[in-house]
Write a protein that holds these residues in place. Structure first.
Motif, PDB file in Angstrom:
ATOM      1  N   GLU A  22      58.797  20.564  51.755  1.00  0.00           N
ATOM      2  CA  GLU A  22      58.397  21.509  52.796  1.00  0.00           C
ATOM      3  C   GLU A  22      57.910  22.817  52.177  1.00  0.00           C
ATOM      4  N   GLU A  23      58.631  23.298  51.169  1.00  0.00           N
ATOM      5  CA  GLU A  23      58.252  24.548  50.515  1.00  0.00           C
ATOM      6  C   GLU A  23      56.925  24.401  49.772  1.00  0.00           C
ATOM      7  N   LEU A  24      56.723  23.266  49.119  1.00  0.00           N
ATOM      8  CA  LEU A  24      55.450  23.027  48.429  1.00  0.00           C
ATOM      9  C   LEU A  24      54.294  23.041  49.420  1.00  0.00           C
ATOM     10  N   ALA A  25      54.464  22.400  50.549  1.00  0.00           N
ATOM     11  CA  ALA A  25      53.400  22.355  51.560  1.00  0.00           C
ATOM     12  C   ALA A  25      53.056  23.766  52.041  1.00  0.00           C
ATOM     13  N   VAL A  26      54.076  24.571  52.302  1.00  0.00           N
ATOM     14  CA  VAL A  26      53.859  25.946  52.761  1.00  0.00           C
ATOM     15  C   VAL A  26      53.132  26.753  51.684  1.00  0.00           C
ATOM     16  N   ARG A  27      53.575  26.617  50.441  1.00  0.00           N
ATOM     17  CA  ARG A  27      52.982  27.413  49.370  1.00  0.00           C
ATOM     18  C   ARG A  27      51.562  26.963  49.022  1.00  0.00           C
ATOM     19  N   LEU A  28      51.291  25.676  49.128  1.00  0.00           N
ATOM     20  CA  LEU A  28      49.914  25.213  48.908  1.00  0.00           C
ATOM     21  C   LEU A  28      48.980  25.841  49.932  1.00  0.00           C
ATOM     22  N   VAL A  51      54.887  25.931  40.286  1.00  0.00           N
ATOM     23  CA  VAL A  51      55.256  25.302  39.017  1.00  0.00           C
ATOM     24  C   VAL A  51      56.751  24.991  39.024  1.00  0.00           C
ATOM     25  N   ALA A  52      57.561  25.983  39.362  1.00  0.00           N
ATOM     26  CA  ALA A  52      59.014  25.811  39.331  1.00  0.00           C
ATOM     27  C   ALA A  52      59.488  24.770  40.341  1.00  0.00           C
ATOM     28  N   ILE A  53      58.958  24.828  41.541  1.00  0.00           N
ATOM     29  CA  ILE A  53      59.404  23.898  42.579  1.00  0.00           C
ATOM     30  C   ILE A  53      58.985  22.473  42.234  1.00  0.00           C
ATOM     31  N   ALA A  54      57.737  22.298  41.816  1.00  0.00           N
ATOM     32  CA  ALA A  54      57.247  20.959  41.470  1.00  0.00           C
ATOM     33  C   ALA A  54      58.027  20.389  40.284  1.00  0.00           C
ATOM     34  N   GLY A  92      48.110  18.046  45.244  1.00  0.00           N
ATOM     35  CA  GLY A  92      49.301  18.395  46.016  1.00  0.00           C
ATOM     36  C   GLY A  92      49.389  17.620  47.316  1.00  0.00           C
ATOM     37  N   GLU A  93      48.276  17.549  48.024  1.00  0.00           N
ATOM     38  CA  GLU A  93      48.268  16.817  49.293  1.00  0.00           C
ATOM     39  C   GLU A  93      48.599  15.339  49.077  1.00  0.00           C
ATOM     40  N   ARG A  94      47.977  14.741  48.065  1.00  0.00           N
ATOM     41  CA  ARG A  94      48.256  13.337  47.776  1.00  0.00           C
ATOM     42  C   ARG A  94      49.708  13.122  47.358  1.00  0.00           C
ATOM     43  N   SER A  95      50.214  14.011  46.545  1.00  0.00           N
ATOM     44  CA  SER A  95      51.594  13.887  46.062  1.00  0.00           C
ATOM     45  C   SER A  95      52.595  14.041  47.205  1.00  0.00           C
ATOM     46  N   LEU A  96      52.372  15.026  48.048  1.00  0.00           N
ATOM     47  CA  LEU A  96      53.281  15.243  49.169  1.00  0.00           C
ATOM     48  C   LEU A  96      53.255  14.062  50.137  1.00  0.00           C
ATOM     49  N   THR A  97      52.076  13.533  50.379  1.00  0.00           N
ATOM     50  CA  THR A  97      51.961  12.363  51.252  1.00  0.00           C
ATOM     51  C   THR A  97      52.709  11.170  50.659  1.00  0.00           C
ATOM     52  N   ALA A  98      52.566  10.958  49.360  1.00  0.00           N
ATOM     53  CA  ALA A  98      53.248   9.836  48.704  1.00  0.00           C
ATOM     54  C   ALA A  98      54.762   9.979  48.797  1.00  0.00           C
ATOM     55  N   VAL A  99      55.269  11.194  48.607  1.00  0.00           N
ATOM     56  CA  VAL A  99      56.716  11.397  48.687  1.00  0.00           C
ATOM     57  C   VAL A  99      57.209  11.187  50.108  1.00  0.00           C
ATOM     58  N   TRP A 100      56.472  11.701  51.094  1.00  0.00           N
ATOM     59  CA  TRP A 100      56.889  11.502  52.487  1.00  0.00           C
ATOM     60  C   TRP A 100      56.901  10.021  52.835  1.00  0.00           C
ATOM     61  N   GLU A 101      55.896   9.293  52.379  1.00  0.00           N
ATOM     62  CA  GLU A 101      55.866   7.856  52.657  1.00  0.00           C
ATOM     63  C   GLU A 101      57.029   7.153  51.983  1.00  0.00           C
ATOM     64  N   GLN A 102      57.355   7.552  50.783  1.00  0.00           N
ATOM     65  CA  GLN A 102      58.496   6.969  50.063  1.00  0.00           C
ATOM     66  C   GLN A 102      59.791   7.267  50.812  1.00  0.00           C
ATOM     67  N   GLN A 103      59.927   8.493  51.303  1.00  0.00           N
ATOM     68  CA  GLN A 103      61.125   8.862  52.059  1.00  0.00           C
ATOM     69  C   GLN A 103      61.246   8.039  53.329  1.00  0.00           C
ATOM     70  N   ASP A 104      60.121   7.795  53.994  1.00  0.00           N
ATOM     71  CA  ASP A 104      60.138   7.000  55.224  1.00  0.00           C
ATOM     72  C   ASP A 104      60.584   5.575  54.951  1.00  0.00           C
ATOM     73  N   LEU A 105      60.225   5.029  53.795  1.00  0.00           N
ATOM     74  CA  LEU A 105      60.617   3.667  53.459  1.00  0.00           C
ATOM     75  C   LEU A 105      62.107   3.542  53.225  1.00  0.00           C
ATOM     76  N   SER A 106      62.758   4.611  52.748  1.00  0.00           N
ATOM     77  CA  SER A 106      64.177   4.539  52.424  1.00  0.00           C
ATOM     78  C   SER A 106      65.074   4.720  53.638  1.00  0.00           C
ATOM     79  N   VAL A 107      64.536   5.189  54.755  1.00  0.00           N
ATOM     80  CA  VAL A 107      65.350   5.449  55.938  1.00  0.00           C
ATOM     81  C   VAL A 107      65.622   4.197  56.718  1.00  0.00           C
TER      82      VAL A 107
END
Length: 107
Positions: A22-28, A51-54, A92-107
């Motif tokens: 969420e923070e990465l999306a806001v900062r991007l 840099v630090a958050i990523a 950043g957009e691609r990376s965030l999308t990939a992580v969100w999709e990965q999170q959705d798969l684990s739920v």
């Protein structure tokens, strides 16, 4: 991210990852706005924080590119700033999308 899950457990790691994403999306978004406002000092600060958050969640490509943005600002190289910033936004957009999709798969 595997190290994060090993250190914090599933629930703790998911909480850290979700907050970081969420923070990465806001900062991007903030970085793009600062570029359009020609506010390079604050753009540098915002990119530096990316840099630090990523790094915290293992997004090394995003961290590297955000570092490249700060380097270009330090060199006062406007074409390089634009090129690296918009690369950061794309990656950043691609990376965030990939992580969100990965999170959705684990739920």
């Amino acid at each position: 991210m595997n190290d994060l899950y090993a250190q914090l457990g599933e629930a703790g790691a998911e909480d850290v990852v979700c907050r970081a994403i969420e923070e990465l999306a806001v900062r991007l978004s903030h970085c793009e706005r600062l570029w359009r406002q020609s506010d390079l000092p604050n753009l540098r600060k915002s990119a530096r924080s990316l840099v630090a958050i990523a790094d915290q969640i293992g997004m090394s490509a995003m961290a590297q590119i955000a570092g490249d943005v700060t380097d270009a600002i330090d060199l006062d190289d406007n074409p390089a700033i634009a090129a690296t910033l918009f690369r950061l936004l794309r990656v950043g957009e691609r990376s965030l999308t990939a992580v969100w999709e990965q999170q959705d798969l684990s739920v």
